[in-house]
Design a protein around this motif. Structure first.
Motif, PDB file in Angstrom:
ATOM      1  N   ARG A 166     -31.421   7.203 -22.036  1.00 41.48           N
ATOM      2  CA  ARG A 166     -31.620   7.493 -22.412  1.00 41.48           C
ATOM      3  C   ARG A 166     -30.164   7.334 -24.134  1.00 41.48           C
ATOM      4  O   ARG A 166     -30.351   6.868 -25.208  1.00 41.48           O
ATOM      5  N   LEU A 167     -29.348   7.380 -23.169  1.00 41.46           N
ATOM      6  CA  LEU A 167     -28.323   6.682 -23.889  1.00 41.46           C
ATOM      7  C   LEU A 167     -27.370   5.496 -23.855  1.00 41.46           C
ATOM      8  O   LEU A 167     -27.933   5.252 -22.050  1.00 41.46           O
ATOM      9  N   PRO A 168     -26.460   5.249 -24.398  1.00 36.95           N
ATOM     10  CA  PRO A 168     -25.491   3.665 -23.464  1.00 36.95           C
ATOM     11  C   PRO A 168     -25.003   3.329 -22.784  1.00 36.95           C
ATOM     12  O   PRO A 168     -23.591   4.813 -22.880  1.00 36.95           O
ATOM     13  N   VAL A 169     -25.638   3.397 -21.774  1.00 38.26           N
ATOM     14  CA  VAL A 169     -24.826   3.782 -20.367  1.00 38.26           C
ATOM     15  C   VAL A 169     -23.208   3.154 -20.325  1.00 38.26           C
ATOM     16  O   VAL A 169     -22.149   3.385 -19.924  1.00 38.26           O
ATOM     17  N   GLU A 170     -23.399   2.014 -21.051  1.00 39.23           N
ATOM     18  CA  GLU A 170     -21.808   1.092 -20.717  1.00 39.23           C
ATOM     19  C   GLU A 170     -21.055   2.064 -21.192  1.00 39.23           C
ATOM     20  O   GLU A 170     -19.877   1.886 -21.055  1.00 39.23           O
ATOM     21  N   ILE A 171     -20.838   2.283 -22.566  1.00 40.81           N
ATOM     22  CA  ILE A 171     -20.367   3.154 -23.349  1.00 40.81           C
ATOM     23  C   ILE A 171     -19.671   4.614 -22.192  1.00 40.81           C
ATOM     24  O   ILE A 171     -18.900   4.775 -22.977  1.00 40.81           O
ATOM     25  N   LEU A 172     -20.345   4.795 -22.008  1.00 40.86           N
ATOM     26  CA  LEU A 172     -20.345   6.721 -21.451  1.00 40.86           C
ATOM     27  C   LEU A 172     -19.894   5.792 -20.111  1.00 40.86           C
ATOM     28  O   LEU A 172     -18.872   6.455 -19.448  1.00 40.86           O
ATOM     29  N   LYS A 173     -19.861   4.487 -19.330  1.00 46.54           N
ATOM     30  CA  LYS A 173     -19.192   3.962 -18.249  1.00 46.54           C
ATOM     31  C   LYS A 173     -17.599   4.189 -19.067  1.00 46.54           C
ATOM     32  O   LYS A 173     -16.404   4.815 -17.890  1.00 46.54           O
ATOM     33  N   ARG A 174     -17.526   3.613 -19.741  1.00 42.73           N
ATOM     34  CA  ARG A 174     -15.994   3.403 -20.618  1.00 42.73           C
ATOM     35  C   ARG A 174     -15.483   4.392 -20.864  1.00 42.73           C
ATOM     36  O   ARG A 174     -14.032   4.211 -20.457  1.00 42.73           O
ATOM     37  N   ILE A 175     -16.284   5.709 -21.411  1.00 40.88           N
ATOM     38  CA  ILE A 175     -15.257   6.595 -21.651  1.00 40.88           C
ATOM     39  C   ILE A 175     -15.205   8.064 -20.363  1.00 40.88           C
ATOM     40  O   ILE A 175     -13.867   7.941 -20.130  1.00 40.88           O
ATOM     41  N   PHE A 176     -16.055   7.587 -19.221  1.00 34.90           N
ATOM     42  CA  PHE A 176     -16.018   8.087 -18.023  1.00 34.90           C
ATOM     43  C   PHE A 176     -14.670   7.489 -17.473  1.00 34.90           C
ATOM     44  O   PHE A 176     -13.107   8.053 -16.537  1.00 34.90           O
ATOM     45  N   ALA A 177     -14.352   6.227 -17.442  1.00 33.91           N
ATOM     46  CA  ALA A 177     -13.037   5.113 -17.082  1.00 33.91           C
ATOM     47  C   ALA A 177     -12.040   5.860 -17.921  1.00 33.91           C
ATOM     48  O   ALA A 177     -10.517   5.879 -16.763  1.00 33.91           O
ATOM     49  N   ILE A 178     -11.482   5.515 -18.752  1.00 32.77           N
ATOM     50  CA  ILE A 178     -10.770   6.192 -19.701  1.00 32.77           C
ATOM     51  C   ILE A 178     -10.200   7.572 -19.030  1.00 32.77           C
ATOM     52  O   ILE A 178      -8.680   8.576 -18.440  1.00 32.77           O
ATOM     53  N   PHE A 179     -11.817   8.519 -19.046  1.00 31.89           N
ATOM     54  CA  PHE A 179     -11.255   9.879 -18.635  1.00 31.89           C
ATOM     55  C   PHE A 179     -10.538   9.766 -17.220  1.00 31.89           C
ATOM     56  O   PHE A 179      -9.382  10.878 -16.603  1.00 31.89           O
ATOM     57  N   LEU A 180     -10.717   9.193 -16.519  1.00 30.68           N
ATOM     58  CA  LEU A 180     -10.090   8.851 -14.914  1.00 30.68           C
ATOM     59  C   LEU A 180      -9.027   8.556 -14.845  1.00 30.68           C
ATOM     60  O   LEU A 180      -7.778   8.545 -14.124  1.00 30.68           O
ATOM     61  N   ILE A 181      -8.816   7.883 -16.186  1.00 30.46           N
ATOM     62  CA  ILE A 181      -6.758   7.307 -16.108  1.00 30.46           C
ATOM     63  C   ILE A 181      -6.771   8.219 -16.530  1.00 30.46           C
ATOM     64  O   ILE A 181      -5.573   8.445 -15.981  1.00 30.46           O
TER      65      ILE A 181
END
Length: 264
Positions: free
Chosen positions: A237-252
């Protein structure tokens, strides 16, 4: 009691992320457990990372069993690839546990922080590798498995972030790669957990076996399993590519925070 709530919330978060992005496990558990152990339980700094890694790997044992059952129902596990990697993964994990038990908590934390950076860069910039080769024979497969198990034990993961790209590179379809990675997580996590229990026996604290802290395991596992389906549902249901980018920033951010804490 407040620590139990933290563990339950951690299970909810890690389960949701695992279902949503196909990631989770140690990548979420390790930095969160570091904070809980350090601030809530006052675990001695010298053994902080050892207990964190061991508890993370023990948690992954249970979630891996659940994942194997779910993937096997869809006949998605590439058992031939699993068998080729198996011996190397177990030997590499056991060696990694032995090495980790002799390294300082600070060194292990720095290793994990750099590992997070690599995972984040892979999510953000590299994506999935192009398939180029056929799956190798037993010798080369076990060499790959050895290095995967070794690194997994040093940073407290089930190896998914390493195994999936490897399988994709050797032309295993993405669904089968994820399913096979889940299966590989069991021998890695199980041998790692057993190793940390044995080698950490003299460092046991209340409610722990060796470096494994059981209250965390028994709170995180059920909460995580309950919320994995929610993550899967959100993924559709959600834009996974955007979520992956947010998650990557979170990890950084987590990685940089851990490195600053160690070097400054």
């Amino acid at each position: 009691m407040i620590e139990l709530l933290y563990f339950l919330l951690l299970g909810v978060f890690s389960g949701t992320i695992a279902g949503l992005l196909g990631l989770g496990g140690g990548i979420i558990l390790v930095p969160s457990l570091i904070w809980i152990f350090q601030n809530g339980l006052n675990i001695h700094q010298e053994k902080l990372m050892h207990m964190t890694i061991a508890t993370s790997m023990t948690t992954i044992v249970f979630t891996a069993i659940f994942s194997i059952y779910a993937h096997q129902k869809r006949k998605a596990i590439h058992w031939r690839a699993f068998k080729k990697l198996l011996i190397g993964m177990i030997l590499g994990t056991l060696l990694g546990v032995f090495v980790a038990s002799h390294l300082s908590s600070s060194f292990l934390k720095i290793t994990f922080a750099f590992f997070l950076l690599i995972v984040a860069l892979q999510i953000e910039f590299l994506g999935n590798p192009k398939a180029e080769k056929k799956f190798p024979g037993y010798l080369l497969s076990n060499i790959f498995g050895f290095f995967i198990g070794n690194l997994s034990a040093l940073v407290g993961i089930g190896g998914g972030s390493l195994i999936v790209p490897l399988l994709l590179w050797f032309r295993v379809p993405i669904r089968n790669a994820i399913a096979t990675s889940a299966a590989c997580g069991l021998p890695i996590a199980l041998s790692g957990a057993i190793g940390f229990i044995i080698l950490g026996y003299k460092n046991s604290v209340n409610q722990s076996s060796g470096y494994v802290y059981w209250p965390a395991v028994f709170a995180i596992v059920p909460a995580s399993l309950i919320f994995v389906p929610l993550g899967v549902k959100l993924a559709h249901r959600l834009p996974v590519e955007i979520l992956k980018r947010i998650f990557a920033i979170f990890l950084i951010v987590i990685s940089i925070k851990m490195l600053i804490g160690e070097f400054l």
